[in-house]
Enzyme design. Structure first.
Site, PDB file in Angstrom:
ATOM      1  N   ASP A 254       0.820  -1.214   0.000  1.00 16.23           N
ATOM      2  CA  ASP A 254       0.000   0.000   0.000  1.00 16.23           C
ATOM      3  C   ASP A 254       0.859   1.270   0.000  1.00 16.23           C
ATOM      4  O   ASP A 254       0.514   2.261  -0.621  1.00 16.23           O
ATOM      5  CB  ASP A 254      -0.915  -0.015   1.240  1.00 16.23           C
TER       6      ASP A 254
ATOM      7  N   HIS B 280       4.792   4.912  -2.424  1.00 22.98           N
ATOM      8  CA  HIS B 280       5.098   6.222  -1.853  1.00 22.98           C
ATOM      9  C   HIS B 280       6.538   6.306  -1.316  1.00 22.98           C
ATOM     10  O   HIS B 280       7.268   7.259  -1.600  1.00 22.98           O
ATOM     11  CB  HIS B 280       4.126   6.572  -0.725  1.00 22.98           C
TER      12      HIS B 280
HETATM   13  C1  BG6 Z   1      -2.832   5.967   0.229  1.00 19.86           C
HETATM   14  C2  BG6 Z   1      -2.922   4.691   1.000  1.00 19.86           C
HETATM   15  O1  BG6 Z   1      -2.145   5.751  -0.980  1.00 19.86           O
HETATM   16  O2  BG6 Z   1      -2.130   6.929   0.968  1.00 19.86           O
HETATM   17  C3  BG6 Z   1      -3.572   4.922   2.346  1.00 19.86           C
HETATM   18  O3  BG6 Z   1      -3.678   3.750   0.268  1.00 19.86           O
HETATM   19  C4  BG6 Z   1      -2.904   6.041   3.100  1.00 19.86           C
HETATM   20  O4  BG6 Z   1      -3.528   3.735   3.139  1.00 19.86           O
HETATM   21  C5  BG6 Z   1      -2.760   7.266   2.199  1.00 19.86           C
HETATM   22  O5  BG6 Z   1      -3.694   6.360   4.213  1.00 19.86           O
HETATM   23  C6  BG6 Z   1      -1.913   8.319   2.872  1.00 19.86           C
HETATM   24  O6  BG6 Z   1      -1.937   9.468   2.081  1.00 19.86           O
HETATM   25  P1  BG6 Z   1      -1.552  10.866   2.702  1.00 19.86           P
HETATM   26  O7  BG6 Z   1      -1.613  11.803   1.525  1.00 19.86           O
HETATM   27  O8  BG6 Z   1      -2.560  11.161   3.768  1.00 19.86           O
HETATM   28  O9  BG6 Z   1      -0.192  10.712   3.267  1.00 19.86           O
END
Ligand code: BG6
Length: 496
Positions: free
Chosen positions: A246, A251
């Site tokens: 995920d 990320h």
């Molecule tokens: C998403 C995930 O890609 O990013 C989620 O699927 C996560 O699990 C989210 O909560 C976090 O995004 P951000 O922008 O709040 O850091």
């Protein structure tokens, strides 16, 4: 292709009018991210004229009911003029994801909607569960809703893009066969964050950092993506996915690439993505020794008791889903050889914070030892991705007074203070970029496959049943076992 470092108003000027079809229009992602981004762009007058949005879903809804659903999601006042203008651009189309007739009917609906609008272009947005991606792409292909008509036809594919190398390749083949790479936009919303784009500006628009950005000066790097939230209502998804797939595979990898990459040859999509791919290809092969996976147990977040992951609704009592991952990576190239990159991400940690911390080496000797200063702190540059977006540099400074006493102080830049106003949401930028045909902030085929390939040793071991998830209390910084990844007694995971 245009410059990723240009501001998003430029993208708005170039975004072409189109019909935007959102698959999964009544789902969570549309309500939480896509619709609010479109509404925010509408209120700023930045949507291209002629744009219409067609929500596609399996539920039976009228156009008006869909408009009401979106108004609720974006918390708009349905009586306001601004909302009425926006609502006039919204339509709903019911259909199945894997069914040719439904897609043919969509084609007819799009043809109707084009009448009287200057929008030959079509943008499909796959915001459904990942299992529907391939059926939709194939059905669009079979229905002839593909590039090659008047105007452009593009597609945005949300993550997770596959669940391992083999499935990502297969999805890429299907996508490439129907839309071609040039029309395929794999989204990773971290790349749309202002602070993440600013990494490139920080590194390549300032001469001073380049001199320090290497193994001679950097002791180690720590990248953190921590959330306070638990699994929320997404147990069905998370049980299958876990945090490696995920967040870490996408990320965290993006943050690592932008931190470690070489200057691109040109400010265009391919040159930048080439450099990112080189970083992933330079990563030392991962082994089980480099990774600690965890799962949150019961605990307290900001004083509020919360259940453990296995007590969450729809989670198996013996679930082995990973909700925390810490890892040690090495970029085996000339710039970074020997520098550990510590990465971690987790749900139900002590704070929501995403940051990149570059820890520099200590001064080689302390001139001040004879004056009683035994240890000098090393400099640290922290890029705060969110919240409290900004950059800080830790430097040693003399505490005023007759003695020589040295204390680390922070030189701080905050977006809020320097630029005022709100930092635009990543999705606003990314949607406009696709309409402008700018792929810089989207993941290319080889990039996504290389990232899966990097994690393959761990995923393969997990697949064979060789997986342990260490419990950690909700509201903590993850399992203490993560300390075993640290290669020096001087290193410590940051408590933020
Ligand atoms: C998403 C995930 O890609 O990013 C989620 O699927 C996560 O699990 C989210 O909560 C976090 O995004 P951000 O922008 O709040 O850091």
């Amino acid at each position: 292709m245009s410059n990723p470092l240009r501001d998003s108003r430029h993208a708005a000027r170039r975004a072409d009018p189109c019909l935007l079809v959102i698959f999964g229009a009544t789902g969570d992602l549309t309500a939480r991210k896509i619709a609010p981004a479109l509404w925010s762009l509408a209120t700023q007058g930045r949507l291209p004229p002629g744009l219409a949005v067609v929500g596609y879903g399996r539920s039976e809804l009228s156009d008006d009911a869909f408009r009401g659903h979106i108004a609720g999601a974006v918390k708009a006042d349905p009586a306001s003029d601004g909302w009425k203008d926006f609502a006039d651009r919204l339509f709903y189309h019911r259909g199945r994801y894997d069914d040719l007739d439904s897609h043919r009917a969509l084609g007819r609906r799009l043809a109707e909607l084009r009448q009287g609008r200057s929008a030959d272009n079509t943008l499909f947005y796959l915001a459904t569960p990942a299992s529907a991606f391939e059926p939709i792409i194939r059905a669009l292909g079979d229905a002839g809703l593909v590039p090659g008509q008047a105007g452009w036809t593009r597609i945005i594919v949300e993550k997770p893009f596959g669940r391992d190398l083999a499935s990502a390749r297969q999805l890429n083949d299907t996508l490439g066969g129907v839309f071609g790479e040039a029309n395929s936009f794999r989204i990773d919303h971290y790349l749309g964050k202002e602070t993440v784009q600013n990494l490139l500006v920080l590194r390549f628009a300032n001469a001073i950092f380049e001199l320090m950005w290497n193994r001679e000066q950097v002791d180690h790097v720590q990248i953190t993506a921590a959330e306070q939230l638990g699994v929320e209502q997404r147990a069905g998804f998370f049980e299958q996915t876990g945090i490696l797939r995920d967040i870490a595979q996408n990320h965290l990898m993006q943050l690592l690439c932008l931190t470690a990459m070489e200057p691109p040859a040109a400010p265009d999509a391919d040159a930048i993505r080439d450099e990112k791919v080189k970083v992933i290809r330079s990563l030392r092969r991962l082994t089980a020794r480099d990774v600690v996976a965890g799962q949150y147990g019961p605990g307290a977040v900001e004083g509020r008791s919360v259940p453990g992951y296995r007590e969450e609704p729809d989670v198996a009592a013996d679930s082995s889903a990973d909700t925390f991952l810490a890892m040690r990576a090495y970029v085996d190239n000339w710039r970074w050889a020997g520098v550990p990159f510590y990465l971690r991400c987790g749900k139900r940690l002590a704070r929501k914070v995403t940051e990149i911390a570059i820890q520099f080496r200590r001064p080689p000797l302390s001139l001040f030892a004879q004056l009683g200063v035994d240890r000098l702190a090393s400099n640290r540059l922290v890029i705060r991705v969110q919240p409290d977006e900004g950059i800080s540099l830790l430097v040693g400074s003399k505490i005023p007074g007759p003695e020589v006493r040295i204390q680390p102080v922070k030189m701080d830049f905050r977006y809020g203070t320097s630029f005022g106003g709100r930092v635009p949401d990543a999705y606003e930028r990314l949607v406009l970029d696709v309409m402008a045909g700018d792929a810089t902030l989207f993941t290319r085929r080889d990039e996504v496959e290389q990232a899966w390939n990097y994690f393959a040793p761990i995923l393969d071991a997990w697949e064979r049943g060789d997986k342990s998830v260490v419990p950690y209390p909700a509201g903590s910084w993850g399992p203490a076992d993560a300390d075993r990844l640290l290669v020096s007694p001087e290193h410590a995971w940051r408590r933020l």
